[in-house]
Design a protein around this motif. Structure first.
Motif, short mmCIF file in Angstrom:
data_model
loop_
_atom_site.label_atom_id
_atom_site.label_comp_id
_atom_site.label_asym_id
_atom_site.label_seq_id
_atom_site.Cartn_x
_atom_site.Cartn_y
_atom_site.Cartn_z
N SER A 37 -3.57 3.68 -6.32
CA SER A 37 -5.01 3.79 -6.13
C SER A 37 -5.30 4.87 -5.09
O SER A 37 -4.51 5.08 -4.18
N PRO A 38 -6.44 5.56 -5.23
CA PRO A 38 -6.69 6.70 -4.34
C PRO A 38 -6.79 6.32 -2.86
O PRO A 38 -6.51 7.14 -1.99
N GLU A 39 -7.19 5.09 -2.58
CA GLU A 39 -7.37 4.70 -1.17
C GLU A 39 -6.05 4.29 -0.53
O GLU A 39 -5.96 4.14 0.69
N ALA A 40 -5.02 4.08 -1.36
CA ALA A 40 -3.77 3.52 -0.82
C ALA A 40 -3.17 4.39 0.28
O ALA A 40 -2.75 3.89 1.32
N ASN A 78 1.64 2.04 -4.85
CA ASN A 78 0.23 1.79 -5.13
C ASN A 78 -0.44 3.11 -5.44
O ASN A 78 -0.54 4.00 -4.59
N PHE A 108 0.79 -1.24 0.00
CA PHE A 108 0.00 0.00 0.00
C PHE A 108 0.82 1.29 0.00
O PHE A 108 0.26 2.36 0.02
N GLU A 121 -3.39 4.11 7.96
CA GLU A 121 -4.08 3.29 8.94
C GLU A 121 -3.20 2.13 9.43
O GLU A 121 -3.04 1.92 10.63
N GLU A 155 -4.60 6.55 2.38
CA GLU A 155 -5.34 6.45 3.64
C GLU A 155 -5.08 5.11 4.32
O GLU A 155 -4.89 5.02 5.53
N HIS A 156 -5.07 4.07 3.50
CA HIS A 156 -4.87 2.74 4.05
C HIS A 156 -3.45 2.59 4.62
O HIS A 156 -3.25 1.99 5.66
#
Ligand code: ZN
Ligand code: ZN
Length: 362
Positions: free
Chosen positions: A40-43, A38, A33, A49, A45-46
């Motif tokens: 991807s737009p969520e990477a 990575n 991530f 986390e 934030e993930h």
């Protein structure tokens, strides 16, 4: 915002897993991530986390607190910065042969330069120390403090912008307004990223082509700043920090104003926290046969009953007659110590009376 997920669940490990297992699991997820790998737009934030979960669980002390009290226990004790900075070596461990830069550059792009970690330290104005003495009466009532400080203030001609009248700062062409320059080097299969403050605009993201003539483009001039604030009742000796009211410099945040408060000793009251101590003198006769006396408190005189047969140094508590508790409701108490005053000199008449009294004790 959705509720914070369980750290173990986030990393896909169990409560009984060892530190090594947690580390290798985080490493696996971080490889997957990391925003450099990575897209991807969520990477992003993930990645934040899982990194937060790892920062807590990799630290045995924080892990213990988390196991016992959950998120509230950790968040109540540590700032976000504490959590990440405290795990610096744990992260460096994971990322040492990760290919990316170390801790700093990884977190730089996640949390930005104002995030506190990874961000380059911007120079800050000096702190200004101001000493002030207050009385116990001020402590009792609270006090408004008014201070005039000589320091750099915003230039009047340009209102602090540093630009000549009618002009505006321009977006820095070197960093395109970012204030920082990111350098990426490819090293084999991996990418090495470093982030530095832009040297052209000093990290401001803006440049001035026509500087103000009064302040030569700094936006600052020497002046006097008036600061006033209320100190709450019950305060004790200590430093009162007013953030951002210290010296100000071009291209950086202001320092802090530190007001050092000292409470002057009182003529006859002593203090311990919110409690007040007072010695009241009574005569040997009053100690023997009793009397109602008046003692001063912070507000007014109070009547205190001295019982018949009072022993020296007897302490009487006047409930709620002390100072305001700073961190809780209610007030402290006043303690009155009855000091029996034994006369060092007697008149002839007094001596005769005491001689007579003595006979009654023989
Ligand atoms: Zn720049
Ligand atoms: Zn100016």
């Amino acid at each position: 915002m959705s509720a914070k997920r369980d750290y173990y669940e986030v990393l896909g490990v169990s409560k009984t897993d060892s530190a090594d297992t947690i580390k290798s699991q985080y490493r696996k997820l971080a490889l997957k991530f990391h925003p450099d790998r990575n897209k991807s737009p969520e990477a992003g934030e993930h990645f934040k986390e899982i990194s937060e979960a790892y920062a807590v669980l990799a630290d045995s002390e924080k892990r213990k607190i988390y196991d016992q009290y959950g998120h509230a226990g950790v968040d109540g004790r540590y700032s976000r910065e504490d959590i990440f900075q405290g795990a610096r070596t744990n992260f460096d461990d994971v990322f040492s042969n990760f290919g990316s830069g170390g801790f700093d550059s990884i977190f730089e792009n996640l949390f930005g330069r104002t995030g506190g970690f990874g961000g380059f330290a911007r120079q800050k104005g000096q702190d200004i120390l101001y000493d002030t003495n207050i009385t116990l009466d001020d402590v009792f009532h609270g006090k408004r403090i008014d201070i005039d400080i000589r320091k750099n203030i915003d230039c009047d001609a340009c209102k602090g912008s540093g630009c000549a009248p009618g002009t505006r700062p321009e977006t820095c062409s070197t960093c395109r307004g970012q204030g920082q320059v990111r350098m990426t080097r490819n090293m084999g299969f991996s990418t090495f990223v470093t982030v530095q403050p832009c040297s052209k605009c000093h990290g401001e993201g803006q440049t001035i082509s026509k500087p103000c003539s009064s302040c030569k483009g700094t936006g600052k001039t020497k002046g006097t700043k008036h600061v006033s604030f209320d100190i709450p009742p019950g305060i004790d000796n200590g430093d009162y920090v007013i953030s951002g009211e210290g010296e100000s410099i071009p291209h950086g945040p202001n320092g802090d104003l530190i007001v050092r408060i000292r409470v002057k000793p009182h003529q006859f009251f002593k203090r311990d926290g919110a409690d007040i101590f007072y010695d009241a003198k009574i005569s040997i006769v009053d100690a023997c046969i009793g009397k109602t006396i008046e003692v001063p408190t912070l507000e007014k005189n109070e009547k205190v009953k001295v019982e018949e047969g009072t022993q020296p140094n007897t302490i009487i508590k006047l409930k709620g007659k002390g100072l305001q508790n700073v961190d809780s409701r209610g007030r402290g108490d006043q303690y009155v110590r009855l000091v029996v005053d034994i006369p060092s000199k007697l008149s002839k008449h007094q001596r005769e009376l005491l001689e007579k009294l003595k006979e009654t004790f023989d």
